[in-house]
Design an enzyme around this catalytic site. Structure first.
Site, PDB file in Angstrom:
ATOM      1  CD  GLU A 157      42.256 -33.177 -45.406  1.00  0.00           C
ATOM      2  OE1 GLU A 157      42.560 -32.951 -44.223  1.00  0.00           O
ATOM      3  OE2 GLU A 157      42.914 -33.956 -46.130  1.00  0.00           O
ATOM      4  CB  SER A 205      81.128   7.276 -87.276  1.00  0.00           C
ATOM      5  OG  SER A 205      82.488   7.432 -87.616  1.00  0.00           O
TER       6      SER A 205
END
Length: 781
Positions: free
Chosen positions: A90, A466
């Site tokens: 680049e 229960s």
């Protein structure tokens, strides 16, 4: 000669005038554009769109939320070879120029004049940072001029490493990956610092055109681009000839790697997402938060498996509902049959498949991935036709009694063979918690999050039956009762303004035992004992006491049905109450987030919930408040141990541990089945039921439907761990008592047993009133 002199003078004049005019024009453009330029200092505070990560306590990835795959890296984390590769690709003079490359711009200007459009931008990395962060992608002169001016400003404000870092973290590199670290993960399944030279060059070639040079979708062009970059690196003397040759001759090894979820815990992941969304909103998906949860990866795996296996066992007990659908597969190829499954999802480990052949003792099916499998008769014979939860069809004799050609079925791989299975309609939930801290170590909210994401562990309000009784008994033990207190287990008819009609409660099995010690009443789960105990205790007293454990007292029924667990609670609420039983009587806060880090690794939240500690070394620790007398707590523990030793949960004796205690729970018509149990280090609850409450069927109780889930979880979770009983506090004594009356046994008494008592609440000698505390016999009988 004079003509030549004249020509030179004219030329110089034109050059000077041109320079002046150009300078004036440039100055005018500069004056026009500069005031409109953004403040480049904002780049220092850049927040990259980074997804939310949710991790287990041991660092396993649970989930990732966010559209963009991005993992920012610092310049120091970037390999030098990649810096060089990107320069070669680049901007070879990046570390020398001041933000613009005159040669590149000149080349772009010539192209503009000769063709009328910009073909190559002549952009430096700095200019691309300017474009990516501040400008549009329009290929116009105005945008290009702004780009140049911004690049110059950026170079004056930021260092080269800072600029490079911004660029490599921002760029799009294909397959939803943004930034080089994400690209390394996507293409190679590694971090950027783990890639070799050839792979680094391949990544460096992507910014120019992620689609054109993609090594997965276009490997030939990607290879050409990679080798060109390697050649440039050699020209720039970044690499040697031998390094070039080795890298250039390397094959393309890229393939698509998805983000690997390491731990299946979708319900807890959604809890985290919901919790953070309340605070951060949509920023949650882009600001790069990492959430460290309290989930223990191994316990979560065990909980997942326990719920899956428990619900599938229920399916086998209640018959096969038939195929999900049927296709006409006559004359279809295997590929065409496979295509019929393309929209079918996998639920937990149940894979979709289509029946393609039925033989005398086997069935063949094709799965979604195209694999043909064989299901032996042993994997089919369980499938009695389903009629109702209480009635099933005939026993099948051959595969054709179970399946037909074209049936869409579910298959499960078990050890070394395939079995026919089915997505359960029944649901379940499990939560496991560390009782000293309230940290949730495992949570399952249903059979399959993909099938239904309703979280039953935190959102389903169900009656505990229960399973709720221990809280009533705990209140009694703190209000004058002892494990030897005698309560009458006998029929009762209650008329009350708080009840719609006359109420005739019954025990399971409709039997009555008469005078019953409190210990026996709880471990045998006698309903009439619980009702009389609550009536004697007082509903107001009981509800006030229940509020200590975190239950919302405004939602509790203010009548005697409370003693049988008619309150609506979630599994998470219930286990939080049981945590106090396990930790010696302290209130802890349920929690599932240990720490949150922002995108830069800074800690923005760290949990500091109250914890149980008698000698906290951490001065910053918040001590959990005591909500239950330690002696009453221990007495309750010994009773709940008897639930496993001789009561309604004897199946748990298979674990061969003496430190476990717990309680089953079953509601009317078996609509809900529960078991919650614990030792000092771990408490867990399991629930089974239908989302729209309906009976689970005959013989489906807490001890048969829910307890097996808990057993399978605890077997794995406690494997190779020492026993951890609740510690016995001071003030606990053992006395020999008469088993029938609960009174202290006289010398030579026959039917005697040993019982635990608080030293300040001991029974006297005699044949009646088997408890102390000043209660009248009317309260009991």
């Amino acid at each position: 000669m004079r003509v030549l002199t004249w020509f030179c003078r004219i030329t110089i004049i034109f050059i000077v005038l041109g320079s002046i005019i150009g300078g004036i024009a440039a100055f005018a453009l500069y004056q026009h554009f500069v005031p409109q330029l953004p403040d480049v200092e904002t780049l220092r505070d850049t927040k990259f769109q980074t997804p939310l990560k949710v991790l287990s306590s041991d660092g396993k990835l649970i989930a990732e939320f966010g559209e963009k795959k991005r993992i920012p890296v610092t310049y120091e984390q970037i390999p030098e070879r990649f810096v060089q590769a990107l320069q070669a690709a680049e901007d070879s003079r990046f570390f020398e120029h001041s933000g613009i490359d005159i040669k590149g711009l000149t080349r772009a200007a010539v192209q503009l004049v000769s063709t009328g459009r910009i073909q190559s931008g002549g952009s430096t990395i700095t200019m691309q940072v300017a474009k990516n962060f501040f400008l549009s992608r329009d290929r116009t002169f105005e945008r290009k001029f702004n780009e140049i001016l911004l690049a110059l400003k950026i170079e004056r404000s930021l260092s080269k490493p800072e600029i490079f870092e911004l660029y490599v973290n921002k760029i799009y590199l294909g397959h939803r990956s943004y930034g080089i670290q994400s690209a390394a993960n996507v293409y190679y399944g590694k971090n950027i610092d783990e890639l070799n030279l050839a792979q680094l060059a391949m990544i460096a070639g992507l910014p120019k055109a992620p689609s054109a040079y993609n090594p997965i979708t276009n490997p030939s062009r990607a290879l050409e681009r990679r080798n060109w970059i390697l050649g440039r690196m050699k020209e720039l003397t970044f690499i040697s000839e031998s390094e070039y040759q080795e890298a250039a001759n390397s094959p393309v090894t890229a393939k698509y790697h998805t983000t690997e979820i390491e731990l299946y815990a979708p319900y807890i992941a959604e809890m985290v997402r919901g919790e953070l969304y309340e605070q951060y909103g949509e920023d949650l998906y882009t600001d790069g938060f990492t959430v460290h949860t309290t989930i223990d990866s191994q316990k979560q795996i065990f909980a997942n498996r326990a719920v899956r296996d428990g619900l599938l066992s229920y399916v086998k007990r209640h018959g096969y509902r038939g195929p999900e659908k049927n296709h006409n597969i006559t004359d279809l190829s295997n590929a065409e049959i496979t295509q019929l499954l393309k929209d079918e999802l996998m639920y937990t480990d149940l894979e979709p498949a289509i029946v393609v052949a039925i033989e005398d003792k086997t069935t063949k099916a094709i799965k979604k991935d195209g694999e043909e499998i064989t299901i032996e008769w042993d994997g089919l014979k369980w499938a009695k036709p389903f009629k109702s939860v209480n009635a099933y069809g005939y026993d099948p004799k051959k595969p054709k009694d179970v399946v037909a050609l074209g049936d869409v079925i579910r298959v499960l791989y078990v050890e070394d063979h395939w079995e026919l299975s089915q997505v359960p309609k029944v649901q379940g939930a499990m939560v496991a918690m560390k009782p000293q801290t309230g940290a949730i170590e495992a949570l399952v909210g249903g059979f399959s999050f993909a099938y239904n994401n309703f979280n039953r562990a935190t959102q389903a309000y169900r009656q505990p039956g229960s399973n709720f009784k221990p809280f009533i008994y705990a209140a009694a033990l703190e209000n004058g009762y002892t494990p030897a207190s005698v309560i009458n287990d006998a029929p009762i008819v209650l008329d009350s303004t708080n009840m719609d009609n006359s109420w005739r409660p019954e025990n399971s099995g409709r039997s009555f035992a008469g005078p019953t010690r409190l210990r026996v009443g709880l471990y045998r789960s006698r309903n009439l004992v619980s009702i009389r105990l609550l009536r004697a205790l007082g509903i107001g007293t009981a509800i006030e006491y229940l509020g200590r454990f975190g239950f919302d007292t405004t939602k509790l029924p203010h009548n005697l049905s409370l003693s049988l667990g008619s309150a609506d609670v979630t599994p998470l609420e219930l286990i939080t109450g049981y945590a106090a039983f396990a930790n010696g009587g302290y209130k802890v806060t349920p929690n599932f987030i240990k720490k949150i880090e922002d995108g830069y690794g800074n800690t923005v939240f760290e949990a500091n919930y109250p914890i149980v500690c008698s000698d906290c070394s951490d001065e910053q620790a918040t001590k959990a408040p005591r909500i239950m007398d330690s002696r009453a707590n221990y007495l309750l523990y010994t009773i709940l141990q008897d639930v496993i030793r001789r009561g309604t949960a004897t199946a748990a004796r298979v674990l061969k541990r003496n430190d476990l205690a717990g309680k089953t729970g079953t509601t009317n018509d078996q609509k809900d089945a529960w078991f919650t149990g614990y030792n000092r280090e771990l408490v867990a609850t399991a629930w089974v039921g239908y989302d729209q409450p309906s009976t689970l069927g005959k013989r489906e109780y807490g001890g048969t439907a829910a307890l097996p889930l808990w057993i399978n979880f605890m077997r794995d979770a406690l494997k190779d761990t020492p026993e951890a009983p609740v510690l016995k506090p001071g003030g606990i004594i053992q006395l020999r008592i008469d088993a029938a009356t609960g009174m202290r046994a006289s010398a030579g008494s026959g039917n005697t047993i040993y019982e635990y008592f608080s030293s300040d609440k001991t029974p006297g000698y005699g044949a009646s009133a088997g408890y102390s505390g000043g209660k009248s016999t009317e309260d009991i009988f």
